[in-house]
Design a protein around this motif. Structure first.
Motif, PDB file in Angstrom:
ATOM      1  N   TYR A 130       1.015   5.644  -0.362  1.00 34.40           N
ATOM      2  CA  TYR A 130      -0.222   6.437  -0.341  1.00 34.40           C
ATOM      3  C   TYR A 130       0.346   8.159  -0.432  1.00 34.40           C
ATOM      4  O   TYR A 130       1.447   8.069  -0.034  1.00 34.40           O
TER       5      TYR A 130
ATOM      6  N   SER B  73       2.300   0.937   3.469  1.00 34.85           N
ATOM      7  CA  SER B  73       1.931   0.243   4.382  1.00 34.85           C
ATOM      8  C   SER B  73       1.544  -1.219   4.082  1.00 34.85           C
ATOM      9  O   SER B  73       1.585  -0.800   2.969  1.00 34.85           O
ATOM     10  N   GLU B  74       2.031  -2.288   4.598  1.00 33.88           N
ATOM     11  CA  GLU B  74       1.610  -3.314   4.367  1.00 33.88           C
ATOM     12  C   GLU B  74       0.186  -3.458   4.709  1.00 33.88           C
ATOM     13  O   GLU B  74      -0.856  -3.262   6.339  1.00 33.88           O
ATOM     14  N   GLU B  75      -0.681  -4.560   4.227  1.00 32.32           N
ATOM     15  CA  GLU B  75      -2.116  -4.804   5.140  1.00 32.32           C
ATOM     16  C   GLU B  75      -2.213  -5.653   6.629  1.00 32.32           C
ATOM     17  O   GLU B  75      -2.239  -5.643   6.610  1.00 32.32           O
ATOM     18  N   GLY B  76      -3.261  -4.083   7.062  1.00 37.04           N
ATOM     19  CA  GLY B  76      -3.595  -4.475   8.325  1.00 37.04           C
ATOM     20  C   GLY B  76      -2.533  -3.564   9.233  1.00 37.04           C
ATOM     21  O   GLY B  76      -2.862  -4.037  10.495  1.00 37.04           O
ATOM     22  N   HIS B  77      -1.864  -2.474   8.272  1.00 40.08           N
ATOM     23  CA  HIS B  77      -0.595  -2.212  10.216  1.00 40.08           C
ATOM     24  C   HIS B  77      -1.069  -0.313   9.380  1.00 40.08           C
ATOM     25  O   HIS B  77      -1.760  -0.246   8.534  1.00 40.08           O
ATOM     26  N   GLY B  78      -0.223   0.024  10.195  1.00 39.79           N
ATOM     27  CA  GLY B  78      -0.345   1.631   9.968  1.00 39.79           C
ATOM     28  C   GLY B  78       0.661   1.916   9.518  1.00 39.79           C
ATOM     29  O   GLY B  78       1.036   0.982   8.794  1.00 39.79           O
ATOM     30  N   TYR B  79       0.462   3.631   9.053  1.00 40.92           N
ATOM     31  CA  TYR B  79       0.823   3.733   8.070  1.00 40.92           C
ATOM     32  C   TYR B  79       2.665   4.384   8.548  1.00 40.92           C
ATOM     33  O   TYR B  79       2.960   4.116   9.850  1.00 40.92           O
TER      34      TYR B  79
ATOM     35  N   ASP C 161      -7.849   3.779  -4.866  1.00 39.71           N
ATOM     36  CA  ASP C 161      -8.769   5.371  -5.070  1.00 39.71           C
ATOM     37  C   ASP C 161      -7.886   6.207  -5.036  1.00 39.71           C
ATOM     38  O   ASP C 161      -6.703   6.399  -4.200  1.00 39.71           O
TER      39      ASP C 161
ATOM     40  N   PHE D 102       4.694   7.086   7.295  1.00 33.68           N
ATOM     41  CA  PHE D 102       5.128   8.181   6.601  1.00 33.68           C
ATOM     42  C   PHE D 102       6.268   9.156   6.020  1.00 33.68           C
ATOM     43  O   PHE D 102       7.919   8.734   7.134  1.00 33.68           O
ATOM     44  N   GLY D 103       6.907   9.436   5.074  1.00 33.52           N
ATOM     45  CA  GLY D 103       8.048  10.468   4.457  1.00 33.52           C
ATOM     46  C   GLY D 103       7.698  11.414   4.952  1.00 33.52           C
ATOM     47  O   GLY D 103       6.963  11.917   6.009  1.00 33.52           O
TER      48      GLY D 103
ATOM     49  N   TYR E  45      -0.363  12.139  -0.174  1.00 36.02           N
ATOM     50  CA  TYR E  45      -1.055  13.661   0.762  1.00 36.02           C
ATOM     51  C   TYR E  45      -0.832  14.242   0.449  1.00 36.02           C
ATOM     52  O   TYR E  45       0.455  14.481   0.237  1.00 36.02           O
TER      53      TYR E  45
ATOM     54  N   PHE F 267      -6.025  13.445   1.197  1.00 37.08           N
ATOM     55  CA  PHE F 267      -5.585  12.559   0.167  1.00 37.08           C
ATOM     56  C   PHE F 267      -5.479  12.454  -0.405  1.00 37.08           C
ATOM     57  O   PHE F 267      -6.435  13.321  -1.192  1.00 37.08           O
TER      58      PHE F 267
ATOM     59  N   ASN G  53       0.777  -1.354  -0.157  1.00 40.82           N
ATOM     60  CA  ASN G  53      -0.015  -0.258  -0.320  1.00 40.82           C
ATOM     61  C   ASN G  53       0.761   1.297   0.100  1.00 40.82           C
ATOM     62  O   ASN G  53       1.961   0.897   1.265  1.00 40.82           O
TER      63      ASN G  53
END
Lengths: 112, 113
Positions: free
Chosen positions: A33, A95-101, A56, A103-104, A35, A45, A31
């Motif tokens: 993202y 993130s990995e699936e099911g874990h939190g982000y 998305d 950030f850079g 922002y 986002f 994953n």
């Protein structure tokens, strides 16, 4: 482990020019993202990749923004042509699936 | 549209003072709640998160937050702040079924020695 890496850390460009921001996620994180924080307002986002697919992209402001994620590894966010209102800090997270982000540190973009 | 409100934009405290930063959200469904912190020149870091269970959540560096469902709130607290807590704090909400976070506008905390 290495964190999420973004570069450049700062970019100053003239209105009408093109800028490409890069994000290298943590290895193995499917994953990714993007922002953006504009003018001290809330962090908004932009879009979400799962591997190389856009899951998305509802937050992309307009068609001057193009995001890609080559082979599901690093991602680029291109702004073409840049406008004054595009100035802000662009954050990437992974993130990995099911874990939190994670950030850079962000890229501070200034369009003059 | 879902929104996240952080009522305090800039807070100035002396060391050892107690801290409470407000966060309210407008979404009525099931949510996950987060507080992130950004120290000067550094990246956003997770302070704590609430997914389910005990509504009082403890995070890193002595921070805690309480989820009050009836008030749609998730306020951040610390009993005694230190100069090193000077940073910007962001509340964020994730709706069930979505991966994107919705952030508040941030609260800049300045702790004076």
């Amino acid at each position: 482990e290495a964190g999420v890496t973004q570069f450049p850390s700062h970019s100053v460009i003239e209105k009408g020019q093109t800028v490409t921001l890069r994000c290298d996620p943590i290895s193995g994180h499917d994953n990714l993202y993007w922002y953006r924080r504009v003018m001290g307002k809330e962090i908004k986002f932009l879009l979400h990749f799962v591997k190389e697919s856009k899951q998305d992209e509802s937050g992309m402001p307009n068609n001057r923004f193009l995001a890609e994620r080559t082979g599901g590894t690093y991602s680029t966010l291109k702004v073409q042509p840049a406008e004054l209102e595009d100035s802000g800090v662009y954050f990437c997270a992974s993130s990995e699936e099911g874990h939190g982000y994670t950030f850079g540190s962000g890229t501070r973009l200034t369009v003059v | 549209a879902q929104s996240v409100s952080q009522h305090n934009h800039h807070v100035i405290l002396s060391e050892a003072a107690s801290l409470e930063l407000g966060c309210n959200y407008s979404y009525g469904g099931t949510v996950n709640l987060f507080w992130y912190v950004q120290y000067p020149g550094q990246h956003l870091q997770l302070l704590l998160k609430y997914f389910s269970g005990d509504p009082l959540v403890k995070g890193i560096k002595g921070f805690e937050a309480e989820f009050i469902k009836s008030k749609f709130s998730f306020n951040l607290r610390k009993p005694s702040v230190q100069w090193s807590d000077t940073a910007e704090y962001f509340c964020a909400v994730k709706r069930t079924g979505r991966r994107a976070l919705t952030f508040g506008s941030g609260t800049r905390l300045q702790v004076q020695p």
